[in-house]
Enzyme design. Sequence first.
Site, PDB file in Angstrom:
ATOM      1  N   GLU A 126       0.642 -22.853 -17.445  1.00 27.66           N
ATOM      2  CA  GLU A 126       0.218 -23.207 -16.085  1.00 27.66           C
ATOM      3  C   GLU A 126       1.519 -23.176 -15.284  1.00 27.66           C
ATOM      4  O   GLU A 126       1.265 -22.894 -14.008  1.00 27.66           O
ATOM      5  CB  GLU A 126      -0.492 -24.512 -16.184  1.00 27.66           C
ATOM      6  CG  GLU A 126      -1.784 -24.348 -17.030  1.00 27.66           C
ATOM      7  CD  GLU A 126      -2.881 -23.708 -16.390  1.00 27.66           C
ATOM      8  OE1 GLU A 126      -2.871 -22.314 -16.350  1.00 27.66           O
ATOM      9  OE2 GLU A 126      -4.074 -24.318 -15.745  1.00 27.66           O
ATOM     10  N   THR A 186      -3.776 -19.732  -7.249  1.00 29.03           N
ATOM     11  CA  THR A 186      -3.568 -21.163  -7.230  1.00 29.03           C
ATOM     12  C   THR A 186      -2.239 -21.493  -6.594  1.00 29.03           C
ATOM     13  O   THR A 186      -2.289 -22.438  -5.932  1.00 29.03           O
ATOM     14  CB  THR A 186      -3.486 -21.794  -8.790  1.00 29.03           C
ATOM     15  OG1 THR A 186      -4.688 -21.394  -9.462  1.00 29.03           O
ATOM     16  CG2 THR A 186      -3.363 -23.133  -8.791  1.00 29.03           C
TER      17      THR A 186
END
Length: 307
Positions: free
Chosen positions: A128, A181
């Site tokens: 991530e 993101t």
Amino acid sequence: MEAIKVFCPATIANVSCGFDVLGLALDAVGDEMVVRKTADKGIKITKLTGQDLPMETHQNVAGVAGLALLAESEYDGGFEIEIYKNIKAGSGIGSSAASSTGAVWAMNQLLGKPFSNLELVKFAMEGERLASGVAHADNVAPAIFGGFTLVRSYTPLDIVRINSPSQLFATVIHPQIEIKTSDSRKILKTTISLEDGIKQWGNLGGLIAGLYTEDYDLIGRSLEDFIVEPIRSILIPGFDKVKSESLLAGALGCGISGSGPSIFALSKGEANAKEVAKAMRNVYQKIAIDYDIHVSKINTEGIKIVK
């Protein structure tokens, strides 16, 4: 075992009131991965279908997460990974999390499960970090633990698995636009008012209480976001209309899935969730934007072995 094939679920992060700390796993959509042991050290991505993503180990979230696990493992060999992407990158339903968690969960299985789920979350967070610039756990935790999860703390990492009511279903519409993101984080404010914080904390506590007591009305009342949604929703065409029509169709609540552009709604019962899907579909047909739509029960198992 020398090789394993796994299903890696899509996830909804934030769930309106739990920015970076709350998430849930879906059952109806996810990636598949094949992971096998090799005599050669390190991680090698040997196949990647469904999305145009890097296969170089240090540029792929599965590779980076896998290397994090290997760095703390006593295993002196390596792994090959095949990735079959069904979750589109930038969709807002945990594409990078599915790859990161699938890799480390499968590797752990092949090694005889020396690492705990909490440790697997820590490794997957490195994927991530590569994808978004932030090592957040709100997608990877539910993918590994299953169901709803709360990140109680990041330092030290503390994950709490939360009850998932059996009649709770999710409807997710994914407009075919991409919102990274990393980009959606840049537009967020770095401070909030005390008033908004109080409202948000109340909703987060209410949602968790509603999940444990299976009080669907309380769940619905708590699915409000005063902090992130007002900013990120401007990036999603038709968001306000989708939300209002979903609530009219019987949804308990509706919000942005992760960083968007996917929009989620939670409903009591599959029939209600399908009515919400119709309402969402009607909005996007009028906007003339292509979309995918999923109706799913909450996946309480998380990643699982498939034949």
